[in-house]
Motif scaffolding. Structure first.
Motif, PDB file in Angstrom:
ATOM      1  N   ASP A  66      -5.195  -1.197  -9.464  1.00  0.00           N
ATOM      2  CA  ASP A  66      -6.293  -1.564  -8.562  1.00  0.00           C
ATOM      3  C   ASP A  66      -5.871  -2.641  -7.567  1.00  0.00           C
ATOM      4  OD1 ASP A  66      -7.940   0.259  -9.840  1.00  0.00           O
ATOM      5  OD2 ASP A  66      -8.978  -1.251 -11.049  1.00  0.00           O
ATOM      6  N   HIS A  69      -3.779  -0.993  -4.981  1.00  0.00           N
ATOM      7  CA  HIS A  69      -4.596  -0.201  -4.050  1.00  0.00           C
ATOM      8  C   HIS A  69      -5.378  -1.073  -3.069  1.00  0.00           C
ATOM      9  CE1 HIS A  69      -4.552   3.615  -6.720  1.00  0.00           C
ATOM     10  NE2 HIS A  69      -3.529   3.573  -5.898  1.00  0.00           N
ATOM     11  N   MET A  74      -1.292  -0.678   1.453  1.00  0.00           N
ATOM     12  CA  MET A  74      -1.946   0.637   1.466  1.00  0.00           C
ATOM     13  C   MET A  74      -2.241   1.100   2.892  1.00  0.00           C
ATOM     14  SD  MET A  74      -1.791   1.661  -1.564  1.00  0.00           S
ATOM     15  CE  MET A  74      -2.715   3.168  -1.383  1.00  0.00           C
TER      16      MET A  74
END
Length: 107
Positions: A66, A69, A74
């Motif tokens: 997480d 991300h 990203m």
């Protein structure tokens, strides 16, 4: 419990390989590998599909994934994916608890 993700990047005219090459040469791959919780980040070329690159990406746990991300990288990855007009297929696997080899290996 570790998490492994297979991402198949598919394009045309060698774009998937160009994407993976630029990911490596730009330093994004090294930065991802240096992230806390990253266990693996490796690209592979399927022998039966010259227009696809497989990424095997493993993380210690969901929290580490997480955080990755949510990282600014990203956006960089998404921009390169768009630049090379790639499509993705994603598979996610979680580690199973220790199991006797006898259940998986036939003698």
């Amino acid at each position: 419990m570790s998490i492994t993700i297979n991402i198949y990047y598919t394009g045309e005219n060698g774009n998937a390989l160009k994407f993976a090459t630029e990911m490596k040469e730009s330093g994004i791959v090294d930065r991802i590998r240096a992230e806390k919780g990253n266990l693996r980040y490796d690209y592979f070329l399927p022998v039966n599909d010259s227009e696809t690159v497989l990424l095997i990406d493993s993380w210690e746990n969901q929290e580490a994934l997480d955080i990755h991300h949510a990282s600014p990288m990203m956006k960089e990855i998404a921009a390169l994916r768009e630049k090379y007009d790639l499509h993705m297929k994603v598979e996610q696997f979680t580690e199973i608890k220790s199991v006797s080899d006898e259940k998986f290996i036939r003698k």
